[in-house]
Design a protein around this motif. Structure first.
Motif, PDB file in Angstrom:
ATOM      1  N   SER A 293       0.840  -1.202   0.000  1.00 34.72           N
ATOM      2  CA  SER A 293       0.000   0.000   0.000  1.00 34.72           C
ATOM      3  C   SER A 293       0.871   1.245   0.000  1.00 34.72           C
ATOM      4  O   SER A 293       1.644   1.462   0.937  1.00 34.72           O
ATOM      5  CB  SER A 293      -0.913   0.027   1.229  1.00 34.72           C
ATOM      6  OG  SER A 293      -1.538   1.289   1.356  1.00 34.72           O
TER       7      SER A 293
ATOM      8  N   THR B 242       0.194   4.350   0.808  1.00 35.58           N
ATOM      9  CA  THR B 242      -0.977   4.928   1.453  1.00 35.58           C
ATOM     10  C   THR B 242      -1.086   6.435   1.269  1.00 35.58           C
ATOM     11  O   THR B 242      -2.187   6.955   1.051  1.00 35.58           O
ATOM     12  CB  THR B 242      -0.982   4.588   2.959  1.00 35.58           C
ATOM     13  OG1 THR B 242      -0.550   3.244   3.142  1.00 35.58           O
ATOM     14  CG2 THR B 242      -2.376   4.725   3.538  1.00 35.58           C
TER      15      THR B 242
ATOM     16  N   HIS C  54      -4.404   6.512  -0.540  1.00 36.36           N
ATOM     17  CA  HIS C  54      -5.415   6.789   0.491  1.00 36.36           C
ATOM     18  C   HIS C  54      -4.856   7.887   1.400  1.00 36.36           C
ATOM     19  O   HIS C  54      -4.488   7.640   2.544  1.00 36.36           O
ATOM     20  CB  HIS C  54      -5.724   5.529   1.308  1.00 36.36           C
ATOM     21  CG  HIS C  54      -6.262   4.398   0.506  1.00 36.36           C
ATOM     22  ND1 HIS C  54      -5.450   3.487  -0.129  1.00 36.36           N
ATOM     23  CD2 HIS C  54      -7.544   4.030   0.204  1.00 36.36           C
ATOM     24  CE1 HIS C  54      -6.204   2.602  -0.779  1.00 36.36           C
ATOM     25  NE2 HIS C  54      -7.477   2.915  -0.593  1.00 36.36           N
TER      26      HIS C  54
ATOM     27  N   CYS D 239      -3.047  -3.202   0.813  1.00 32.91           N
ATOM     28  CA  CYS D 239      -3.917  -2.806  -0.296  1.00 32.91           C
ATOM     29  C   CYS D 239      -3.659  -3.750  -1.470  1.00 32.91           C
ATOM     30  O   CYS D 239      -3.247  -4.895  -1.293  1.00 32.91           O
ATOM     31  CB  CYS D 239      -3.692  -1.337  -0.652  1.00 32.91           C
ATOM     32  SG  CYS D 239      -4.975  -0.635  -1.711  1.00 32.91           S
TER      33      CYS D 239
ATOM     34  N   LEU E 134      -7.286  -1.683   2.581  1.00 32.74           N
ATOM     35  CA  LEU E 134      -7.777  -0.381   2.137  1.00 32.74           C
ATOM     36  C   LEU E 134      -8.415  -0.561   0.768  1.00 32.74           C
ATOM     37  O   LEU E 134      -7.761  -0.999  -0.172  1.00 32.74           O
ATOM     38  CB  LEU E 134      -6.632   0.633   2.090  1.00 32.74           C
ATOM     39  CG  LEU E 134      -5.811   0.745   3.380  1.00 32.74           C
ATOM     40  CD1 LEU E 134      -4.746   1.819   3.231  1.00 32.74           C
ATOM     41  CD2 LEU E 134      -6.697   1.028   4.590  1.00 32.74           C
TER      42      LEU E 134
ATOM     43  N   SER F 112     -14.173   2.100   3.732  1.00 37.66           N
ATOM     44  CA  SER F 112     -13.301   0.956   4.020  1.00 37.66           C
ATOM     45  C   SER F 112     -13.497   0.379   5.414  1.00 37.66           C
ATOM     46  O   SER F 112     -13.257  -0.805   5.636  1.00 37.66           O
ATOM     47  CB  SER F 112     -11.823   1.354   3.849  1.00 37.66           C
ATOM     48  OG  SER F 112     -11.485   1.481   2.503  1.00 37.66           O
TER      49      SER F 112
END
Length: 526
Positions: free
Chosen positions: A19, A21, A25, A140, A176, A300
């Motif tokens: 991920s 992130t 995200h 992820c 995620l 999520s």
């Protein structure tokens, strides 16, 4: 996610893997940074030196596709050094001995060779995670989009079970989600094997329940996944394909294969813009965007949230539920709804996790399912007291190499992902001037030493080829990738990464394609 988003701030250690992130995200990425500022220790495992790697106690720059080997090596250390939670394992799990026996062979030294990292860093990562009072695993699609993606997740679950990091605040195994409301779509049965609420389509009592609720006869057969559908369309087995809010001509692997399939079926596309996929459609149904309709989105952390119409939809565009209702009425199913709330009330009657959620209860703040009754507060984290299935199941999973490895003809490994300033296939962000100034075009990340070997300079156009096709894209020289690994974001239709990716190697459980690993070669354009 087993746990809530804000709970990462309460974790003593976070194991972040697969991920990027802060780019994929960013809100959750900011929460992780806040956690680190407050003393949380971070472990990062990724083929690229992502931004959060700079904040990590341990950064493991693993070779793409080697995550199971890493998880098993961490288990080897945790068990070998007595860092596992014996009471939790005895009271709340099963099948531990089988996993413990398997991971004996995954020594840090052996796995260091497989993953391309240092054995002592593996030991350090294992100790940080296992010794934390509250350890959170965050992952992820860098974990799931592999031929063994399901087993990747199983190996992470093994780590959480072995250390007792499940069923309490600030812990858990936390995927995620890749797009807005993916969680909601899955909750509502947009999967080939379940009805709403993850109720199996091949269980007679479940089928009977939905037949009674809807007044129809339903199939008891598990359906097809997206790769199976595209394959079937190419071979004439899929007569009609209905695509909503998805752009597989950019997002799915092996674009040439996807295009053949879409052109060989009657294609209906329901979307807010004329995407690359919609351009191939026999019928396009214009849909309203999020700001043009009422309803709910589920994020999520399983939080059911209200959305409210702010502006009218342009032209003849309608809310998705209105389009689907009118279509099913035309097809002979005479069911009428007056609003999105009407539909939500039906959802509550057939979906146990949603039974206690009403529009009134989520007027201001959403509720995390499961919420079985109207006096239930919702569930912040799952598996408290005991796992949902009863005993937490350890799953012994062995490492196996990716389906397509580099060789003499294609000497490099390519992995894909996203960048902060574009979103998915640019259906929306591609129409925003400021965003396109920040991230205007396709590119490939190449290590400077590889670029020097190939005679490639930063910013020049290069040709990238795989067994499925070739593209031209711009070279971006950076040492955040390893010397034999290249990275491409998949957002752009011009210089599209997914012309190259491998759609033929699928996870045996989920049938997800191995998007994150394929063999390529890069050539300077004379």
């Amino acid at each position: 996610m087993t746990n809530g988003i804000t709970e990462v701030r309460k974790a003593d250690a976070i194991f972040l893997t697969g991920s990027n992130t802060t780019e994929n995200h960013p809100v959750i990425g900011a929460q992780i940074k806040q956690a680190i500022k407050n003393g949380t220790k971070l472990i990062v495992a990724d083929p690229r030196e992502i931004e959060l790697a700079k904040y990590a106690e341990v950064f493991l720059k693993i070779k793409p596709g080697t995550s199971i080997a890493l998880s098993n090596a961490m288990m080897n250390v945790i068990i070998g050094e007595g860092l596992h939670d014996e009471d939790f394992i005895k009271e709340r799990t099963e099948n531990f001995d089988e996993v413990a026996n398997l991971v004996k062979d995954y020594t840090p030294e052996k796995v260091a060779e497989i993953c391309g990292v240092d054995a002592e860093d593996i030991r350090k990562a294992a100790r940080i995670y296992a010794e934390a009072e509250r350890g959170s695993i965050v992952y992820c699609m860098g974990i799931t989009q592999h031929h063994n993606g399901t087993e990747n997740v199983m190996s992470l679950s093994n780590l959480a079970l072995a250390t007792g990091n499940l069923g309490k605040e600030g812990t858990g195994v936390n995927p995620l989600r890749g797009q807005n409301n993916v969680q909601g779509a899955c909750d509502m049965g947009a999967l080939p094997n379940v009805f709403p609420g993850y109720q199996p389509v091949n269980k007679p009592e479940i089928v009977e329940k939905f037949e009674k609720a809807w007044g129809v006869t339903l199939s008891k057969e598990v359906g097809l996944t997206i790769p199976e559908i595209v394959h079937g369309a190419e071979h004439g087995d899929i007569k009609v394909l209905y695509i909503m809010g998805e752009n597989p001509m950019v997002s799915d692997p092996d674009t040439a294969h996807v295009e053949k399939g879409l052109k060989n079926t009657f294609l209906v596309v329901q979307d807010i813009f004329l995407t690359e996929t919609a351009e191939l459609a026999d019928v396009v149904l214009p849909a309203a965007s999020f700001a043009e309709k009422d309803g709910t989105f589920i994020n999520s952390e399983r939080r059911v949230q209200r959305i409210r119409k702010a502006v009218d939809a342009p032209g003849v565009a309608k809310s998705d539920w209105e389009i689907l209702m009118e279509l099913m009425n035309k097809l002979g199913y005479d069911k009428k709804y007056n609003s999105a709330e009407d539909i939500f009330e039906e959802i509550r009657t057939v979906t146990p996790q949603y039974a206690g959620i009403t529009y009134g209860r989520i007027e201001e703040v959403g509720i995390q399912w499961p919420c079985p009754t109207e006096d239930h507060p919702g569930t912040q984290f799952l598996h408290q007291g005991k796992c949902a299935r009863g005993a937490g199941l350890f799953m012994p999973v062995s490492f196996s190499p990716s389906g397509e490895l580099s060789d003499e003809d294609y000497p490099l490994v390519m992995t894909t992902g996203r960048v902060l300033y574009q979103y998915h296939t640019r259906t929306m962000t591609g129409k925003t001037e400021g965003i396109n100034e920040k991230a205007p075009e396709s590119f490939i990340e190449i290590h400077p030493s590889l670029a020097e070997e190939l005679g490639i300079e930063d910013g020049e156009m290069v040709k990238v080829s795989s067994r499925r096709g070739e593209i031209q894209t711009k070279a971006k020289l950076t040492d955040i990738v390893s010397e034999k690994v290249v990275f491409m974001p998949f957002h752009w239709a011009e210089g599209a990464a997914n012309v190259l990716t491998n759609g033929s190697v699928l996870d045996k459980y989920s049938k997800i394609p191995e998007l994150k690993v394929c063999a390529v070669k890069v050539n300077k354009i004379s």
